[in-house]
Structures are given as C-alpha cells and as structure tokens.
Design an enzyme around this catalytic site. Sequence first.
Site, PDB file in Angstrom:
ATOM      1  CB  SER A 120      47.079 -31.732 -19.444  1.00 46.41           C
ATOM      2  OG  SER A 120      47.533 -32.554 -20.494  1.00 46.41           O
TER       3      SER A 120
ATOM      4  CE  LYS B  11      44.333 -33.130 -22.838  1.00 46.36           C
ATOM      5  NZ  LYS B  11      45.151 -32.715 -21.684  1.00 46.36           N
TER       6      LYS B  11
END
Length: 365
Positions: free
Chosen positions: A257, A302
């Site tokens: 990611s 996140k």
Amino acid sequence: MPRRTATMLASTLILIALLCAGVFIKVPYSEMSPGPTVNTLGEHDGEPVLQISGHKTYPATGHLNMTTVRVTSADYNMNLVEAVYGWLAHDNKVVPHDTLYPDGKTEEQSTQENAEEFSQSQESAKVAALKELGIPVKSWVIVSTVLKGSPAEGRLHAGDVIKAVDGTAVKAPEDVAKLVTEHKPGEKAVFTIVPAKEQAAAEKENRTATGTKDVTITTAKSDDGGTQRAIVGISAGTDHTFPFTIDIKLADVGGPSAGLMFSLGIVDKLTPGNLTGGKFVAGTGTIEDNGKVGPIGGIEMKTVGARQKGAEYFLTPKDNCAAAAKDTPSGLTLVKVDTIDDALNALKDIKSGNTAALPKCSAKG
C-alpha cells in the site's frame, strides 16, 4: 448490612466475575488500529528513507507520508474484553480473524507474503516514478514462483526470464497464461528462457543476457473447479534494470500500500523544487508500473493515523473514497486519485493553494 450496600456489593462482584470470565473467553476476531506514518522525504531510524545514487537529486521539504495499519498477529487470540473494547473504540476496528488471515494462514506465512508484496511495491514505485519522468527502464518477464508438484517444478525456476512460449514472444506477464491456455491439458508447451543464473551474471557484468534455451513442459489440468484449462504451475512477473540506484530503506513494513507515496517521493527528489510547497500530505495506494493507483485495506485507520501525525491532505485511491469519506477526521481533506498523474496534479494545486480545484472524496466515491 443495608440492602442498598449489599446490592451494590453483589453487582460489583458480578461485574468483576464477568470481566474475569471475559479475559479467559477467546473469540475468533482480530483488531486493526492506526499504525505509524513515515515521511518518504525524510529519515527513519537515522537514515534517509529514499536513497538515490548515480543521478542528480534535489532537496525536498514538506511531507509525503506513507501510512500503515497495525493488526493483531495471526497467532494471537483476542479475548472477549478486548473485542468489546475494540468495537467501542472509535479509531479501532474489530473484524473476523479469517478476514485478515484466510484459510488458516500462519503468522510466518503472513509475514512472508507481506514482505514479498512490499518488495514488489518498491519495484513498481521506482518504475512508475521513472516512467513519469521519461527515464528509460529495462523490463522483462520472469518466472516469479513455481508451484510444488506442478509440471514446471524442476524445469523452470524463479528468476528465469521468459522470452517466448511456443515461439511467440512474451511481452507482459499475462501473455504467459494466455499462450499456455491455448493448449489442451496434456499437450506440450515450449518455453524459451534465459536461465536465472545467466540473467544474474549478465546484470552483474552490465551486458545483455544470451544463452537462451528451450524447455518443453507437458501441461496439466487446472484444479480450480472451472473449465478444464491447461496450466504448467508457474506465476509470471516482471523484473527491471534501473539506470541508477534507488534504495528504499524501511524495515518492519509489509504489504503493497505504500507504492504511490514511494513513487511521489522519488519524483520529488529527482526534480527541482518540491512537490508539496512545504505542506503536510499523506496518502496510500498500490501502484502499478504504468502509474495506476489501486485500493488498499484499512483506509479508515490510515486517515486517522495521518491526521494524528499532522497531515492536512490525504491522497486517497478512488476505490477507497466512499469508505474513507464516511468518517473523515476533522481537519483532513481527502483527495481522490486514480493515477500518479492525478496525484501530481493534486500536489500542484495544494502547493499553489488552489485547493478548490482538488478532486475530493465523497460518500458516493
């Protein structure tokens, strides 16, 4: 003893008993929570995250932070109290254990898989950044893995370069499966390869690899329960030779990611000025060699982690926008991106202060 006191004492004892029981009752859940963020333009553990040699670089200020998610390990069994606390905690997320570790995946297997994905994301980040800057990168198709017990075991090896199948040139990993499945199970497929050892020697000596050879493999039938297609039992990938050295120094991080943010950090260091104008930008997203940005897991954690660190803008993969926009941390602007070009254009607007032009995430995507 007064009745009220006795009732309170009994209630307290029952509560203590329930809490004690909850500690010992194991539940099949795992927890996700905001992890650390790391500035790709800065240092980590005393050394630069991005280290480039053999090409001119430029100082870059501001933040282009990659973000992470903490998860409980595959071997950890949550108890009922932890699960309830996690469900109630705003910034955490409790999910079924199989969501993170399907098919009984062990911690060792998960760590290995994450390390491989992280390594591949670094390669793709370098390729996407250099292509964006018009810097040539040599690429070729290789054998990534060989399945144990498959027809290819012992015949092909990880790192072998696949030049052709049945005489047809291979230009992309997907070409390999396409050419193999033109056969019926039991038929022979001829792979023209450069053995991994020859390729490694050529790279070390900075020359073009020679010494191709043909390897004939009898195909087998796929056991995926679908149509009877031919397979040889390999997965194909891409390897690259870069015109100069780009090292990404970041340990204890796994998964794919961070690809987008690595790419942007590389572009920033290889170009004059800075992309952010000194602003604090964080983000996430996988990256393909062609600059396409892909979705990731744990987007809600996140964004929270980024805002806690001080981020004002968050580069969000298009396919994660709807989920991220459902609970955006106060003070954080979610910017929708689908390619590295989208991200660079957004950074131009952020740098110039033209934030009204930013493509922002909404609950609809």
